[in-house]
Design a protein around this motif. Structure first.
Motif, PDB file in Angstrom:
ATOM      1  N   VAL A  19      66.632  63.155  23.181  1.00  0.00           N
ATOM      2  CA  VAL A  19      67.514  62.493  22.139  1.00  0.00           C
ATOM      3  C   VAL A  19      69.002  62.394  22.509  1.00  0.00           C
ATOM      4  CG1 VAL A  19      66.777  64.473  20.287  1.00  0.00           C
ATOM      5  CG2 VAL A  19      68.615  64.984  21.969  1.00  0.00           C
ATOM      6  N   ARG A  20      69.494  61.120  21.830  1.00  0.00           N
ATOM      7  CA  ARG A  20      70.656  60.862  22.099  1.00  0.00           C
ATOM      8  C   ARG A  20      71.614  60.681  20.896  1.00  0.00           C
ATOM      9  NH1 ARG A  20      69.263  54.674  24.576  1.00  0.00           N
ATOM     10  NH2 ARG A  20      68.317  53.987  22.616  1.00  0.00           N
ATOM     11  N   ASP A  21      72.863  60.358  21.271  1.00  0.00           N
ATOM     12  CA  ASP A  21      74.101  60.150  20.164  1.00  0.00           C
ATOM     13  C   ASP A  21      73.845  58.834  19.226  1.00  0.00           C
ATOM     14  OD1 ASP A  21      76.522  61.361  19.015  1.00  0.00           O
ATOM     15  OD2 ASP A  21      76.504  59.128  18.916  1.00  0.00           O
ATOM     16  N   SER A  22      73.470  58.871  18.140  1.00  0.00           N
ATOM     17  CA  SER A  22      73.045  57.697  17.423  1.00  0.00           C
ATOM     18  C   SER A  22      73.985  56.581  17.815  1.00  0.00           C
ATOM     19  CB  SER A  22      72.924  57.923  15.954  1.00  0.00           C
ATOM     20  OG  SER A  22      72.077  58.916  15.830  1.00  0.00           O
ATOM     21  N   SER A  23      75.190  56.909  17.931  1.00  0.00           N
ATOM     22  CA  SER A  23      76.383  55.896  18.166  1.00  0.00           C
ATOM     23  C   SER A  23      76.245  55.322  19.467  1.00  0.00           C
ATOM     24  CB  SER A  23      77.576  56.237  17.838  1.00  0.00           C
ATOM     25  OG  SER A  23      78.255  57.302  18.271  1.00  0.00           O
ATOM     26  N   GLY A  24      75.374  55.787  20.350  1.00  0.00           N
ATOM     27  CA  GLY A  24      75.559  55.530  21.682  1.00  0.00           C
ATOM     28  C   GLY A  24      76.421  56.158  22.652  1.00  0.00           C
ATOM     29  N   TYR A  25      77.103  57.272  22.250  1.00  0.00           N
ATOM     30  CA  TYR A  25      78.036  57.979  23.163  1.00  0.00           C
ATOM     31  C   TYR A  25      77.389  59.164  23.739  1.00  0.00           C
ATOM     32  CZ  TYR A  25      81.880  55.580  20.716  1.00  0.00           C
ATOM     33  OH  TYR A  25      82.895  54.683  20.263  1.00  0.00           O
ATOM     34  N   THR A  50      69.399  60.829  17.672  1.00  0.00           N
ATOM     35  CA  THR A  50      68.451  59.904  17.631  1.00  0.00           C
ATOM     36  C   THR A  50      67.090  60.164  18.652  1.00  0.00           C
ATOM     37  OG1 THR A  50      67.480  57.605  17.228  1.00  0.00           O
ATOM     38  CG2 THR A  50      69.285  58.036  18.929  1.00  0.00           C
ATOM     39  N   VAL A  51      65.885  60.088  18.617  1.00  0.00           N
ATOM     40  CA  VAL A  51      64.821  60.502  19.251  1.00  0.00           C
ATOM     41  C   VAL A  51      64.411  59.194  19.775  1.00  0.00           C
ATOM     42  CG1 VAL A  51      62.333  61.467  19.340  1.00  0.00           C
ATOM     43  CG2 VAL A  51      64.051  62.348  17.782  1.00  0.00           C
ATOM     44  N   PHE A  97      67.843  66.947  13.587  1.00  0.00           N
ATOM     45  CA  PHE A  97      68.517  65.940  14.569  1.00  0.00           C
ATOM     46  C   PHE A  97      69.156  64.867  13.898  1.00  0.00           C
ATOM     47  CE2 PHE A  97      64.502  66.700  17.861  1.00  0.00           C
ATOM     48  CZ  PHE A  97      65.237  68.171  18.102  1.00  0.00           C
ATOM     49  N   ARG A  98      68.681  64.234  12.755  1.00  0.00           N
ATOM     50  CA  ARG A  98      69.156  63.200  12.047  1.00  0.00           C
ATOM     51  C   ARG A  98      70.625  63.337  11.315  1.00  0.00           C
ATOM     52  NH1 ARG A  98      65.746  62.272   7.871  1.00  0.00           N
ATOM     53  NH2 ARG A  98      67.340  62.925   6.383  1.00  0.00           N
ATOM     54  N   ASP A 101      62.762  49.954  16.111  1.00  0.00           N
ATOM     55  CA  ASP A 101      63.494  51.093  16.168  1.00  0.00           C
ATOM     56  C   ASP A 101      64.627  51.266  15.422  1.00  0.00           C
ATOM     57  OD1 ASP A 101      63.738  53.809  17.145  1.00  0.00           O
ATOM     58  OD2 ASP A 101      64.817  53.095  19.081  1.00  0.00           O
ATOM     59  N   ARG A 102      64.919  52.594  14.966  1.00  0.00           N
ATOM     60  CA  ARG A 102      66.471  52.733  14.534  1.00  0.00           C
ATOM     61  C   ARG A 102      66.455  54.253  14.343  1.00  0.00           C
ATOM     62  NH1 ARG A 102      63.053  51.431   9.941  1.00  0.00           N
ATOM     63  NH2 ARG A 102      63.091  53.176   8.173  1.00  0.00           N
ATOM     64  N   PRO A 103      67.751  54.880  14.474  1.00  0.00           N
ATOM     65  CA  PRO A 103      68.322  56.175  14.172  1.00  0.00           C
ATOM     66  C   PRO A 103      67.250  56.934  12.931  1.00  0.00           C
ATOM     67  CG  PRO A 103      70.371  55.222  14.733  1.00  0.00           C
ATOM     68  CD  PRO A 103      69.117  54.049  14.454  1.00  0.00           C
ATOM     69  N   GLY A 104      66.674  58.049  13.103  1.00  0.00           N
ATOM     70  CA  GLY A 104      66.233  58.779  12.275  1.00  0.00           C
ATOM     71  C   GLY A 104      64.559  58.182  11.670  1.00  0.00           C
ATOM     72  N   LEU A 105      64.338  57.309  12.645  1.00  0.00           N
ATOM     73  CA  LEU A 105      62.659  56.850  12.188  1.00  0.00           C
ATOM     74  C   LEU A 105      61.824  57.876  12.429  1.00  0.00           C
ATOM     75  CD1 LEU A 105      61.269  54.224  11.570  1.00  0.00           C
ATOM     76  CD2 LEU A 105      60.610  53.961  13.876  1.00  0.00           C
ATOM     77  N   LEU A 106      61.797  58.538  13.309  1.00  0.00           N
ATOM     78  CA  LEU A 106      60.688  59.705  13.293  1.00  0.00           C
ATOM     79  C   LEU A 106      60.894  60.531  11.970  1.00  0.00           C
ATOM     80  CD1 LEU A 106      58.474  61.051  14.707  1.00  0.00           C
ATOM     81  CD2 LEU A 106      60.023  62.125  16.216  1.00  0.00           C
ATOM     82  N   SER A 107      62.257  61.113  11.749  1.00  0.00           N
ATOM     83  CA  SER A 107      62.465  61.826  10.629  1.00  0.00           C
ATOM     84  C   SER A 107      61.813  61.201   9.577  1.00  0.00           C
ATOM     85  CB  SER A 107      63.888  62.199  10.515  1.00  0.00           C
ATOM     86  OG  SER A 107      64.234  62.789   9.482  1.00  0.00           O
TER      87      SER A 107
END
Length: 449
Positions: free
Chosen positions: A383-389, A364-365, A358-359, A136-142
């Protein structure tokens, strides 16, 4: 020769199973009188491995909420009693649904047939099924949906789960030119190659897999199997996860009865019973007795189990593995992040464009459900913030303005954002990609997971 013998054995097993069913047909009783706030469904049948999961799967696929269950499958007979309600917490009284339950679980049903037992793929030509597993990583579904769009594939249904740094998805896609399953072998090979490259990314330490087939599979069970085979239940030392948030799972041996007793306490949610029974079944354990109570915010499950070879849990290592796998099964469907619902006219590239937005806004989804009905896309994203915030409400409003306020709605927590009267000029850069009017009543669109 071995394949022929195996095929002949399967035929004999199926014929024997049909004979047993004719001699001992399943009996289903639906009772709306004895319980004040639930419909009671009792199923009696000849016993076999996996029958409990098949019954729970049918009830879960009807989006019933199972509030209580009593399980007994000792010896050659199986008996289950379920207290169920609909999503609104009411009894099941609609005659067509009651008839469907009887047909699905009763003497004329095929729920115990080899087709359902196989969990595999049934032949069909309306779509191509794609199974994905990777890091998993941010933007993977995109990225995945962009590859499919570039290859002129339309995602008509999809389910995406993420857990413990791993991501799994099952996507049903059609060929934009034919509207059916993808028949071009070269195109299928290209899809598999490109998606594997996307899933692998820069992480060479874990495998990425892409499987393609024509037909359908039970999505939720297959996702559990994909992530279980990928060993997503293994946690790295010091992974930072909060033990207080984990489900409370315990396994002890009941020596007098030669059973192992599994107890589970966790926050209740729909499909929880399916997730735990699915995992125990796929781990080759048989539930002989069980009690389930999910009335209230906390769910309690207790199972007496043995391995399919007849033995209880034999070692501490096996006990820890059962605990870890059940924890993972419960956590996979837990929805981390803000819930967004999208409803608009479906078209090729819709999922790619939405997830790209989203990306680009650092979202991130974590989980997604994509479906198409009568030409309309009904999608749910967490969804949540990619940086964890925590998710910034200003970013969410910007995303909604870009996609369309009436098309993308915020659900759940944090509280729904106040509508903004003025649409963003950016929205019109998409031309016909998104329609400004809503095509469905959002009150009727739910995420049942």
């Amino acid at each position: 020769m071995e394949a022929t013998m195996s095929y002949s054995q399967n035929i004999m097993d199926d014929e024997y199973e049909k004979f047993i069913r004719r001699m001992n047909p399943p009996r289903v009783v639906i009772d709306n009188e004895s319980c004040k706030n639930a419909t009671v469904i009792q199923v009696d049948s000849a016993n076999k491995h996996g029958i409990l999961l098949e019954v729970v799967q049918i009830l879960t696929d009807l989006n019933f909420i199972i509030t209580k269950a009593y399980i007994c499958s000792d010896g050659g007979w199986f008996m289950d009693v379920f207290n169920v309600t609909n999503q609104e917490g009411n009894k099941i009284t609609e005659e067509p649904i009651l008839d469907y339950i009887m047909k699905s679980l009763g003497p004329d049903s095929c729920f115990a047939s080899s087709m359902r037992r196989s969990v595999g793929v049934t032949t069909g030509m309306d779509h191509t099924s794609i199974e994905l597993i990777g890091s998993d990583r941010p933007g993977l579904l995109s990225e995945v949906s962009a590859v499919l769009t570039n290859l002129r594939c339309n995602v008509v249904n999809a389910e995406v789960w993420t857990h413990n740094t791993r991501a799994a998805a099952i996507m049903q896609v059609t060929d934009d030119e034919t509207g059916g399953a993808i028949a071009d072998a070269e195109k299928l090979s290209m899809i598999k190659k490109l998606l594997c490259n996307v899933l692998r990314g820069s992480n060479k330490s874990r495998d990425a897999k892409t499987l393609l087939s024509h037909g359908v599979t039970h999505t939720d069970r297959r996702l559990h199997q994909l992530m279980f085979a990928d060993r997503d239940y293994e946690r790295a030392t010091g992974d930072g996860s909060d033990d207080k948030e984990r489900p409370n799972v315990n396994v002890v041996n009941w020596q007098d009865k030669d059973y192992s007793v599994v107890t589970i306490r966790c926050k209740d949610r729909p499909k929880l019973l399916f997730d735990t029974i699915c995992t125990l079944t796929d781990m080759q354990y048989v539930v002989f007795h069980g009690n389930v109570d999910t009335e209230g915010p906390e769910a309690y499950q207790e199972y007496c189990i043995r391995h399919i070879d007849g033995s209880p849990v034999k070692s501490d290592a096996e006990r820890q593995r059962v605990i870890q796998c059940l924890e993972a099964a419960i956590e996979r469907r837990v929805s981390e992040g803000l819930k967004l619902e999208l409803c608009t006219t479906d078209r090729v590239g819709l999922l790619s464009n939405v997830t790209r937005i989203f990306r680009e806004n650092s979202l991130t989804v974590t989980r997604a459900e994509v479906s198409t009905r009568a030409g309309k896309a009904l999608n749910t994203f967490y969804v949540r913030d990619s940086s964890g915030y925590p998710v910034d409400t200003k970013i969410i409003e910007s995303v909604r303005q870009t996609i369309g306020q009436t098309i993308l709605r915020v659900k759940g927590s944090p509280e729904e954002l106040n509508p903004v009267q003025q649409e963003s000029p950016t929205r019109f850069l998409f031309g016909g990609l998104f329609k400004s009017r809503s095509f469905c009543n959002f009150g009727s669109v739910r995420s049942y997971s």
